[in-house]
Write a protein that holds these residues in place. Structure first.
Motif, PDB file in Angstrom:
ATOM      1  N   ALA A  67      14.243  43.052 -19.346  1.00 52.65           N
ATOM      2  CA  ALA A  67      15.521  43.406 -19.968  1.00 52.65           C
ATOM      3  C   ALA A  67      15.669  44.921 -20.076  1.00 52.65           C
ATOM      4  O   ALA A  67      16.761  45.470 -19.839  1.00 52.65           O
ATOM      5  CB  ALA A  67      15.620  42.756 -21.348  1.00 52.65           C
ATOM      6  N   TYR A  68      14.591  45.617 -20.415  1.00 49.68           N
ATOM      7  CA  TYR A  68      14.653  47.081 -20.472  1.00 49.68           C
ATOM      8  C   TYR A  68      14.888  47.670 -19.091  1.00 49.68           C
ATOM      9  O   TYR A  68      15.677  48.600 -18.915  1.00 49.68           O
ATOM     10  CB  TYR A  68      13.373  47.640 -21.090  1.00 49.68           C
ATOM     11  CG  TYR A  68      13.458  47.758 -22.599  1.00 49.68           C
ATOM     12  CD1 TYR A  68      14.059  48.871 -23.193  1.00 49.68           C
ATOM     13  CD2 TYR A  68      12.947  46.766 -23.418  1.00 49.68           C
ATOM     14  CE1 TYR A  68      14.141  48.979 -24.563  1.00 49.68           C
ATOM     15  CE2 TYR A  68      13.031  46.857 -24.806  1.00 49.68           C
ATOM     16  CZ  TYR A  68      13.632  47.964 -25.369  1.00 49.68           C
ATOM     17  OH  TYR A  68      13.735  48.078 -26.736  1.00 49.68           O
ATOM     18  N   LYS A  70      16.341  46.308 -16.543  1.00 47.83           N
ATOM     19  CA  LYS A  70      17.701  46.007 -16.096  1.00 47.83           C
ATOM     20  C   LYS A  70      18.727  46.866 -16.817  1.00 47.83           C
ATOM     21  O   LYS A  70      19.686  47.357 -16.206  1.00 47.83           O
ATOM     22  CB  LYS A  70      17.996  44.527 -16.327  1.00 47.83           C
ATOM     23  CG  LYS A  70      19.395  44.111 -15.891  1.00 47.83           C
ATOM     24  CD  LYS A  70      19.621  42.621 -16.136  1.00 47.83           C
ATOM     25  CE  LYS A  70      21.027  42.210 -15.726  1.00 47.83           C
ATOM     26  NZ  LYS A  70      21.262  40.748 -15.971  1.00 47.83           N
ATOM     27  N   THR A  71      18.535  47.073 -18.124  1.00 41.40           N
ATOM     28  CA  THR A  71      19.517  47.811 -18.920  1.00 41.40           C
ATOM     29  C   THR A  71      19.421  49.309 -18.692  1.00 41.40           C
ATOM     30  O   THR A  71      20.427  50.023 -18.754  1.00 41.40           O
ATOM     31  CB  THR A  71      19.328  47.499 -20.412  1.00 41.40           C
ATOM     32  OG1 THR A  71      19.286  46.079 -20.602  1.00 41.40           O
ATOM     33  CG2 THR A  71      20.463  48.076 -21.240  1.00 41.40           C
ATOM     34  N   ASN A 274      20.839  46.480 -30.269  1.00 43.43           N
ATOM     35  CA  ASN A 274      21.430  45.887 -29.087  1.00 43.43           C
ATOM     36  C   ASN A 274      21.238  46.846 -27.909  1.00 43.43           C
ATOM     37  O   ASN A 274      21.736  47.968 -27.929  1.00 43.43           O
ATOM     38  CB  ASN A 274      22.921  45.621 -29.327  1.00 43.43           C
ATOM     39  CG  ASN A 274      23.586  44.943 -28.150  1.00 43.43           C
ATOM     40  OD1 ASN A 274      23.750  45.532 -27.082  1.00 43.43           O
ATOM     41  ND2 ASN A 274      23.986  43.691 -28.350  1.00 43.43           N
ATOM     42  N   LEU A 275      20.525  46.416 -26.877  1.00 45.46           N
ATOM     43  CA  LEU A 275      20.185  47.308 -25.767  1.00 45.46           C
ATOM     44  C   LEU A 275      21.413  47.741 -24.982  1.00 45.46           C
ATOM     45  O   LEU A 275      21.490  48.894 -24.536  1.00 45.46           O
ATOM     46  CB  LEU A 275      19.184  46.628 -24.827  1.00 45.46           C
ATOM     47  CG  LEU A 275      17.769  46.419 -25.362  1.00 45.46           C
ATOM     48  CD1 LEU A 275      16.856  45.939 -24.242  1.00 45.46           C
ATOM     49  CD2 LEU A 275      17.211  47.689 -25.994  1.00 45.46           C
ATOM     50  N   THR A 276      22.356  46.858 -24.807  1.00 45.16           N
ATOM     51  CA  THR A 276      23.564  47.232 -24.068  1.00 45.16           C
ATOM     52  C   THR A 276      24.335  48.311 -24.811  1.00 45.16           C
ATOM     53  O   THR A 276      24.816  49.287 -24.208  1.00 45.16           O
ATOM     54  CB  THR A 276      24.450  46.000 -23.847  1.00 45.16           C
ATOM     55  OG1 THR A 276      23.714  45.016 -23.121  1.00 45.16           O
ATOM     56  CG2 THR A 276      25.699  46.370 -23.066  1.00 45.16           C
ATOM     57  N   ALA A 279      22.503  51.576 -24.398  1.00 45.27           N
ATOM     58  CA  ALA A 279      22.727  52.168 -23.073  1.00 45.27           C
ATOM     59  C   ALA A 279      24.075  52.886 -23.017  1.00 45.27           C
ATOM     60  O   ALA A 279      24.188  53.990 -22.466  1.00 45.27           O
ATOM     61  CB  ALA A 279      22.647  51.096 -21.997  1.00 45.27           C
TER      62      ALA A 279
END
Length: 447
Positions: A67-68, A70-71, A274-276, A279
């Protein structure tokens, strides 16, 4: 006879819900009402390896690494080894494309023994010895973070290979967390206060050394940060400092490490990062700060640790006794405690333990889960909901215990530290064995 006994088909629907916010995504109940992790019943782990035992879901850790990646496809993502530094975890995070952040000679050796390419290591921390810094340089560590003027002097005694370094700055951002984990404020032990004469002196000293290559700045704002705006503000302040260094010294810094501190939920309803959203904030802040200072966009790095391994971990205990204080608290004492989970005593952390060996039904009680050790503060969870028919021998499982549990574990009362067991695809394997009394006696050479 209960309704569930009369109508067995209702049993799956009546089982307590395991919140996906705090349990690994592969957690479920089996047909016997037992909690399973990675296809393995936690009671089987308790029977095979004893209790307490740390259980890690390998698939969960790998998925969080992905997930990291990809984000943040353009960022260097370092796994913060202090959260849980064992060779298997080092293998997993490297295989999933992350690098590793170490903060001691011991963590460095664990990473190297796992076969990690030294160029994928960054070392930071306060109070590192000359031997530790020298070991990092000799190993070929990709980056070393300078935390004090003493670090610069100590590196002068290291081999003369040019060493890329970052300067750790405190950007003066208060994330309002527990005082023990607020590391972005100016008056604390890590790094140099941004804009201070000490920070300016550190820049001058590093740039004067041909064996040190100053490539960027580093910061760490704290822990359990769920508001991504804090990272945006850090970028704005640090890019301003990078622009000042370019103007003052005609030296262009190309890297900006934002540290870690990404919040996870320990109980349902807890806030997490929230990672998104992070970013988006990072991109917007970089665009604005670089445009304002007419500064070339630096490469971004970050250091998540807890956010990679916390939710992958579950600790299993056996109930030893249940004690009702007249007019007071019901204490459920288990065979672990502050030796394997110091975070409750250290930070006031809160957890949500559940019964793992059977489906609970019927009345519930409010109880405090206490540890076995000789301290009144040895408590694992206060005022939690547990079955009223709980009895000695039941297995309790505490979720979200993958980070800072094995790392902070101790052998108080001469009780050995628990093993670490990995689960995946229906199989369990021991990664770190239980510490025995023989292990403790082997270190005692006083006779």
């Amino acid at each position: 006879m209960t309704l569930l006994d009369m109508i067995p088909s209702l049993q799956p629907a009546m089982l307590p819900r395991l919140s996906p916010a705090i349990w690994p995504r592969g957690t479920e109940y089996d047909g016997a009402g037992r909690i399973t992790l990675g296809g393995v019943a936690l009671t089987d782990i308790a029977d095979r390896f004893g209790t307490p035992t740390y259980v890690l879901d390998e698939a969960e850790i790998r998925a969080r690494c992905r997930a990291y990646r990809k984000t943040f496809p353009q960022a260097r993502v370092y796994y913060a080894g202090k959260a849980l530094m064992i060779r298997a975890v080092a293998d997993w995070v490297i295989a999933e494309g992350l690098s590793i952040d170490v903060c001691s000679g011991g963590e460095l050796e664990v990473a190297l023994s796992a076969g990690v390419d030294p160029k994928r290591l960054i070392m930071h921390g306060a109070g590192r010895s000359c031997d530790e810094l020298t070991a990092a340089v000799r190993a070929g560590a990709g980056r070393i973070v300078l935390d004090s003027l003493t670090d610069i002097a100590l590196l002068a005694a290291s081999p003369s290979r040019p060493q890329p370094v970052l300067l750790r700055l405190s950007p003066g951002i208060d994330v309002h967390g527990h005082p023990a984990v607020r590391t972005g404020v100016l008056d604390q032990k890590f790094g140099f206060p941004i804009g201070s004469e000490t920070a300016a002196e550190a820049v001058r000293r590093v740039l004067a050394r041909p064996d040190l290559e100053l490539v960027g700045l580093h910061c760490h704002l704290g822990s359990q940060i769920h508001d991504p705006d804090h990272y945006g503000e850090a970028i704005r302040r640090l890019v301003g400092e990078m622009a000042w260094i370019r103007r003052e010294h005609h030296h262009l810094l190309t890297e900006l490490d934002l540290g870690g501190g990404h919040a996870v939920a320990y109980r349902p309803g807890d806030a997490e990062l929230n990672l998104t959203e992070l970013a988006d904030i990072v991109e917007d802040a970089l665009d604005a700060a670089c445009a304002r200072h007419r500064f070339p966009r630096p490469a971004i790095a970050m250091e998540p640790g807890r956010a990679v391994v916390a939710r992958a971990g579950v600790t299993v205990y056996r109930v030893m006794s249940i004690k009702q204080i007249a007019g007071g608290t019901t204490y459920v004492t288990v065979d672990g405690g502050m030796n394997d989970n110091l975070r409750v005593a250290l930070y006031g952390a809160q957890y949500e333990p559940v019964v793992a060996n059977r489906r609970p039904h019927g009345p519930w009680m409010t109880a405090t889960v206490a540890g076995r050790y000789c301290e009144s503060g040895d408590v694992l969870a206060r005022d939690v909901r547990l079955p009223a028919d709980l009895h000695p021998g039941d297995v309790l499982a505490v979720p979200c215990t993958g980070a800072y549990h094995h790392s902070l574990s101790a052998s108080y009362n001469c009780v050995g530290r628990p093993p670490v067991v990995a689960v995946r695809d229906g199989c369990a394997r021991e990664l770190v064995r239980r510490e025995t009394t023989a292990d403790l006696l082997a270190r005692d050479i006083g006779r």
